[in-house]
Design a protein around this motif. Structure first.
Motif, PDB file in Angstrom:
ATOM      1  N   ALA A  27      40.048  26.647  34.143  1.00  0.00           N
ATOM      2  CA  ALA A  27      39.448  27.259  35.325  1.00  0.00           C
ATOM      3  C   ALA A  27      40.499  27.958  36.176  1.00  0.00           C
ATOM      4  CB  ALA A  27      38.724  26.194  36.152  1.00  0.00           C
ATOM      5  N   GLY A  28      41.722  27.469  36.121  1.00  0.00           N
ATOM      6  CA  GLY A  28      42.793  28.092  36.886  1.00  0.00           C
ATOM      7  C   GLY A  28      43.475  29.212  36.116  1.00  0.00           C
ATOM      8  N   SER A  29      43.991  28.885  34.931  1.00  0.00           N
ATOM      9  CA  SER A  29      44.667  29.879  34.095  1.00  0.00           C
ATOM     10  C   SER A  29      44.628  29.423  32.650  1.00  0.00           C
ATOM     11  CB  SER A  29      46.134  30.052  34.523  1.00  0.00           C
ATOM     12  OG  SER A  29      46.851  30.805  33.561  1.00  0.00           O
ATOM     13  N   SER A  30      44.261  30.345  31.759  1.00  0.00           N
ATOM     14  CA  SER A  30      44.190  29.992  30.341  1.00  0.00           C
ATOM     15  C   SER A  30      45.574  29.803  29.730  1.00  0.00           C
ATOM     16  CB  SER A  30      43.424  31.064  29.565  1.00  0.00           C
ATOM     17  OG  SER A  30      44.105  32.302  29.629  1.00  0.00           O
ATOM     18  N   ILE A  45      31.475  39.250  26.765  1.00  0.00           N
ATOM     19  CA  ILE A  45      32.146  40.313  27.514  1.00  0.00           C
ATOM     20  C   ILE A  45      33.555  39.848  27.860  1.00  0.00           C
ATOM     21  CG2 ILE A  45      32.071  41.736  29.599  1.00  0.00           C
ATOM     22  CD1 ILE A  45      29.053  40.718  29.809  1.00  0.00           C
ATOM     23  N   ARG A  46      34.512  40.733  27.718  1.00  0.00           N
ATOM     24  CA  ARG A  46      35.868  40.430  28.160  1.00  0.00           C
ATOM     25  C   ARG A  46      36.471  41.697  28.758  1.00  0.00           C
ATOM     26  NH1 ARG A  46      40.273  37.134  28.022  1.00  0.00           N
ATOM     27  NH2 ARG A  46      42.278  38.162  27.688  1.00  0.00           N
ATOM     28  N   THR A  47      37.139  41.542  29.897  1.00  0.00           N
ATOM     29  CA  THR A  47      37.807  42.685  30.519  1.00  0.00           C
ATOM     30  C   THR A  47      39.272  42.699  30.130  1.00  0.00           C
ATOM     31  OG1 THR A  47      38.183  41.402  32.545  1.00  0.00           O
ATOM     32  CG2 THR A  47      36.211  42.784  32.459  1.00  0.00           C
ATOM     33  N   GLU A  48      39.811  43.914  29.987  1.00  0.00           N
ATOM     34  CA  GLU A  48      41.205  44.085  29.565  1.00  0.00           C
ATOM     35  C   GLU A  48      41.895  45.119  30.451  1.00  0.00           C
ATOM     36  OE1 GLU A  48      42.586  42.270  27.374  1.00  0.00           O
ATOM     37  OE2 GLU A  48      41.102  41.632  25.894  1.00  0.00           O
ATOM     38  N   SER A  49      43.207  45.004  30.535  1.00  0.00           N
ATOM     39  CA  SER A  49      43.992  46.034  31.215  1.00  0.00           C
ATOM     40  C   SER A  49      44.176  47.225  30.287  1.00  0.00           C
ATOM     41  CB  SER A  49      45.356  45.476  31.615  1.00  0.00           C
ATOM     42  OG  SER A  49      46.131  45.221  30.451  1.00  0.00           O
ATOM     43  N   ILE A  77      29.280  35.785  29.548  1.00  0.00           N
ATOM     44  CA  ILE A  77      28.056  36.028  28.790  1.00  0.00           C
ATOM     45  C   ILE A  77      27.228  37.146  29.405  1.00  0.00           C
ATOM     46  CG2 ILE A  77      25.956  35.008  27.849  1.00  0.00           C
ATOM     47  CD1 ILE A  77      27.193  32.260  28.188  1.00  0.00           C
ATOM     48  N   PHE A  78      27.036  37.109  30.722  1.00  0.00           N
ATOM     49  CA  PHE A  78      26.068  37.988  31.362  1.00  0.00           C
ATOM     50  C   PHE A  78      26.717  39.059  32.248  1.00  0.00           C
ATOM     51  CE2 PHE A  78      24.108  33.658  31.175  1.00  0.00           C
ATOM     52  CZ  PHE A  78      23.301  33.908  30.067  1.00  0.00           C
ATOM     53  N   LYS A  79      27.656  38.649  33.088  1.00  0.00           N
ATOM     54  CA  LYS A  79      28.288  39.560  34.030  1.00  0.00           C
ATOM     55  C   LYS A  79      29.781  39.643  33.768  1.00  0.00           C
ATOM     56  CE  LYS A  79      25.146  39.215  37.976  1.00  0.00           C
ATOM     57  NZ  LYS A  79      25.070  38.969  39.447  1.00  0.00           N
ATOM     58  N   LYS A  80      30.337  40.834  33.888  1.00  0.00           N
ATOM     59  CA  LYS A  80      31.774  40.995  33.664  1.00  0.00           C
ATOM     60  C   LYS A  80      32.556  40.319  34.791  1.00  0.00           C
ATOM     61  CE  LYS A  80      32.165  45.517  35.919  1.00  0.00           C
ATOM     62  NZ  LYS A  80      32.491  46.957  35.723  1.00  0.00           N
ATOM     63  N   VAL A  81      33.712  39.812  34.443  1.00  0.00           N
ATOM     64  CA  VAL A  81      34.628  39.201  35.400  1.00  0.00           C
ATOM     65  C   VAL A  81      35.971  39.880  35.235  1.00  0.00           C
ATOM     66  CG1 VAL A  81      35.768  37.073  36.116  1.00  0.00           C
ATOM     67  CG2 VAL A  81      33.402  36.993  35.322  1.00  0.00           C
ATOM     68  N   ARG A  82      36.470  40.454  36.294  1.00  0.00           N
ATOM     69  CA  ARG A  82      37.733  41.197  36.222  1.00  0.00           C
ATOM     70  C   ARG A  82      38.909  40.220  36.202  1.00  0.00           C
ATOM     71  NH1 ARG A  82      39.234  46.559  37.883  1.00  0.00           N
ATOM     72  NH2 ARG A  82      41.510  46.688  38.205  1.00  0.00           N
ATOM     73  N   VAL A  83      39.662  40.237  35.107  1.00  0.00           N
ATOM     74  CA  VAL A  83      40.864  39.417  34.974  1.00  0.00           C
ATOM     75  C   VAL A  83      41.953  40.294  34.361  1.00  0.00           C
ATOM     76  CG1 VAL A  83      41.912  37.373  33.936  1.00  0.00           C
ATOM     77  CG2 VAL A  83      39.507  37.324  34.620  1.00  0.00           C
ATOM     78  N   GLY A  84      42.932  40.693  35.158  1.00  0.00           N
ATOM     79  CA  GLY A  84      44.035  41.498  34.636  1.00  0.00           C
ATOM     80  C   GLY A  84      43.698  42.960  34.459  1.00  0.00           C
ATOM     81  N   PHE A 120      33.633  25.065  33.944  1.00  0.00           N
ATOM     82  CA  PHE A 120      34.927  25.716  34.176  1.00  0.00           C
ATOM     83  C   PHE A 120      35.143  25.919  35.681  1.00  0.00           C
ATOM     84  CE2 PHE A 120      34.253  27.146  29.663  1.00  0.00           C
ATOM     85  CZ  PHE A 120      35.322  26.432  29.137  1.00  0.00           C
ATOM     86  N   ALA A 121      35.287  27.156  36.150  1.00  0.00           N
ATOM     87  CA  ALA A 121      35.599  27.385  37.557  1.00  0.00           C
ATOM     88  C   ALA A 121      34.331  27.452  38.403  1.00  0.00           C
ATOM     89  CB  ALA A 121      36.418  28.663  37.714  1.00  0.00           C
ATOM     90  N   THR A 122      33.604  28.552  38.308  1.00  0.00           N
ATOM     91  CA  THR A 122      32.356  28.712  39.057  1.00  0.00           C
ATOM     92  C   THR A 122      31.311  29.310  38.130  1.00  0.00           C
ATOM     93  OG1 THR A 122      32.815  30.989  39.766  1.00  0.00           O
ATOM     94  CG2 THR A 122      33.687  29.197  41.153  1.00  0.00           C
ATOM     95  N   ASP A 123      30.060  29.166  38.524  1.00  0.00           N
ATOM     96  CA  ASP A 123      28.986  29.754  37.725  1.00  0.00           C
ATOM     97  C   ASP A 123      29.101  31.270  37.687  1.00  0.00           C
ATOM     98  OD1 ASP A 123      27.899  27.283  37.151  1.00  0.00           O
ATOM     99  OD2 ASP A 123      26.501  27.324  38.849  1.00  0.00           O
ATOM    100  N   GLY A 124      29.649  31.843  38.770  1.00  0.00           N
ATOM    101  CA  GLY A 124      29.771  33.299  38.827  1.00  0.00           C
ATOM    102  C   GLY A 124      30.596  33.869  37.695  1.00  0.00           C
ATOM    103  N   GLU A 125      31.509  33.074  37.167  1.00  0.00           N
ATOM    104  CA  GLU A 125      32.336  33.563  36.058  1.00  0.00           C
ATOM    105  C   GLU A 125      31.605  33.486  34.721  1.00  0.00           C
ATOM    106  OE1 GLU A 125      36.208  31.843  35.938  1.00  0.00           O
ATOM    107  OE2 GLU A 125      36.811  32.748  37.843  1.00  0.00           O
ATOM    108  N   ASN A 126      30.472  32.785  34.673  1.00  0.00           N
ATOM    109  CA  ASN A 126      29.630  32.638  33.455  1.00  0.00           C
ATOM    110  C   ASN A 126      30.492  32.612  32.190  1.00  0.00           C
ATOM    111  OD1 ASN A 126      28.841  35.844  32.450  1.00  0.00           O
ATOM    112  ND2 ASN A 126      29.511  35.607  34.559  1.00  0.00           N
TER     113      ASN A 126
END
Length: 532
Positions: free
Chosen positions: A356-359, A441-445, A472-479, A508-514
């Protein structure tokens, strides 16, 4: 004893030679029981048999001889029902392709007696003084392991290794299968939970169901590996029709469920092996698939869920999360299950908290190191390691030193198995239960995309780290905010946010991160302008 009316068991009452010769139609198995081997000439008249000696065993087997010199093992069992069940088990063993002596049930004044073909040979235990012969015999005995497990024959070997006979040709015979199906070896009925549709004996009879497990079968079967067992199960499943035909209707349902359990385990193993997972890992993984089902956790999962507020899953009655969360929910039940099986739920809790903090924090790195070692790949070449493989190895040493390596490995394999059960059972958006895949879904730099040769929208296999965070449902910006989507087999998914755990209302962290954590190695990613 010599033969004669006075030498038969007292419970048969007074028997005279003139009336003891039973009519042909009465010297048969009771209704619903299979017929004896037609190639064996069983005696018609039990009074013609001459007592030779007692043969030991908890239910008093005796050796008798017929006038023609053939020898027969006489058995009455702990009770009439126990004896009939043993007879049924013998027919089922033969249908499954495992050697047991031919046998026949006789009706003596309303009480059954079983005669079995006498086999010349040595008990397995008697060979222990000859290590070479004993080792060879054990190999032969192990060939029937999956059938022993299927029929729940915990006492297949016997306390003195006296339930297995090795003949002059080195072939193994199961000469006492009285501990099979619904009865224990000494005649007590098994609890319903001990003989149900889940073949726990695949592990318990090898001492692998829970730590410290013992039993007479363990020293003989503990060396049977999962690859060998899967080969045996395939052969056993192929004989399903013959096996069920040898059983009365009241046993066909549960044994049919156990055959289906084996079929599912073989299928799962084949899927994972094709995906480069090792058999040793799948031994533990499959144990926990059976375990969470046997504990009732998997069957209590919802069948279908819809979304509310984008990431909250709602059951068909409108209840948030169904019974996935809460004091009686699947998440906390699963935590208790891990502990009951000899693992430690804190391993999973600590890992999810770190994730939840850092992979790339300590515990997630330790898990990456463990997981990638369970695959037939060069983990240094196949995966990206942010701090290097050696750093992950050191984290693994730290956390296995804290929890114990066996608990660490077993608990995380259980977590993987639970995730597989959830995704394979619960229908929701983008999760294809039938095909066994989920869209993630995964976000990338931009740098990460360019590193992998992606300069514009399109598809590419990217080099990824082990156990990557996805949604799964909504994108989460990481990096970075560049969206990639990938279709991921359920076998690659390691954790999903829809459960809870003792220290958190979200996995994990929050539901918002799905969030779903997945192994993305070798999976094609598509860079798209936004989430479709």
């Amino acid at each position: 004893r010599s033969h004669g009316a006075k030498n038969f068991p007292e419970e048969f009452g007074e028997v005279k030679r003139g009336v003891a010769r039973l009519p042909k139609d009465s010297v048969v198995a009771p209704p619903k029981l299979p017929s004896p081997d037609p190639d064996i000439a069983f005696p018609d008249n039990l009074l013609d048999l001459k007592y030779k000696k007692g043969m030991g065993g908890s239910t008093g087997a005796k050796l008798y001889e017929a006038p023609d010199g053939t020898r027969w093992v006489w058995k009455e069992g702990a009770s009439p029902d126990h004896l009939r069940e043993e007879y049924v088990a013998e027919q089922a063993y033969r249908a499954a392709g495992v050697r047991v002596p031919a046998s026949k049930l006789y009706d003596m004044g309303g009480k059954p007696v079983k005669l079995s073909q006498y086999i010349e040979g040595k008990e397995l235990g008697a060979l222990q003084s000859n290590p070479r012969a004993y080792k060879a015999a054990v190999v032969e005995v192990q060939k029937g392991f999956s059938v022993d497990a299927l029929f729940g024959n915990w006492d297949a070997v016997g306390a003195g290794k006296d339930n297995i006979l090795i003949d002059a040709e080195g072939k193994a015979w199961r000469i006492d299968v009285g501990g099979s199906l619904r009865y224990r070896a000494q005649g007590a009925k098994k609890d319903a939970a001990d003989f149900n549709g889940y073949v726990k004996e695949l592990w318990s009879m090898r001492g692998k169901w829970k730590p410290g497990q013992t039993g007479s079968a363990v020293p003989v079967f503990d060396g049977v590996d999962w690859k060998t067992i899967c080969g045996q199960m395939k052969a056993t499943v192929a004989r399903q029709e013959e096996i069920l035909a040898a059983l009365p209707k009241e046993l066909q349902k549960v044994v049919g469920e156990r055959v289906a359990c084996m079929r599912d385990l073989v299928k799962t193993t084949d899927v994972f092996v094709r995906d480069k997972f090792k058999y040793d890992y799948l031994d533990t993984f499959c144990k926990h698939r059976v375990g969470v089902r046997d504990a009732g956790i998997a069957d209590a999962l919802p069948v279908k869920m819809t979304r509310r507020n984008g990431v909250t899953l709602v059951d068909m009655g409108g209840k948030d999360w169904d019974d996935l969360r809460g004091a009686r929910g699947a998440g906390l039940r699963f935590s208790r299950y891990i502990d009951a099986m000899g693992g430690d739920h804190r391993v999973v809790d600590r890992w999810a908290e770190g994730q939840a903090g850092s992979s790339w924090s300590g515990m997630p790195q330790a898990y990456k190191y463990l997981l990638t070692g369970q695959r037939t790949l060069d983990r240094e070449a196949a995966y990206y390691w942010q701090d290097g493989l050696d750093a992950a190895k050191e984290e693994y040493k730290t956390y296995t030193g804290s929890f114990g390596e066996a608990k660490f490995q077993d608990s995380m394999a259980a977590q993987h198995a639970m995730t597989y059960e959830i995704l394979g059972r619960v229908k929701f958006d983008h999760n294809d239960v039938k095909k066994g895949v989920i869209r993630l879904i995964r976000t990338e730099s931009k740098d990460a995309l360019r590193y992998n040769g992606m300069n514009d929208y399109g598809k590419k296999v990217m080099k990824r780290g082990a156990a990557e965070s996805c949604s799964i449902f909504k994108k989460v910006r990481v990096g970075g905010g560049n969206v990639t989507i990938q279709t991921v087999p359920h076998s690659r998914c390691l954790g999903v946010y829809i459960l809870d755990r003792p220290s958190s209302s979200c996995f994990f962290a929050t539901d918002g991160e799905n969030e779903v954590l997945a192994l993305l190695e070798g999976i094609e990613a598509e860079w798209v302008p936004d989430v479709p």
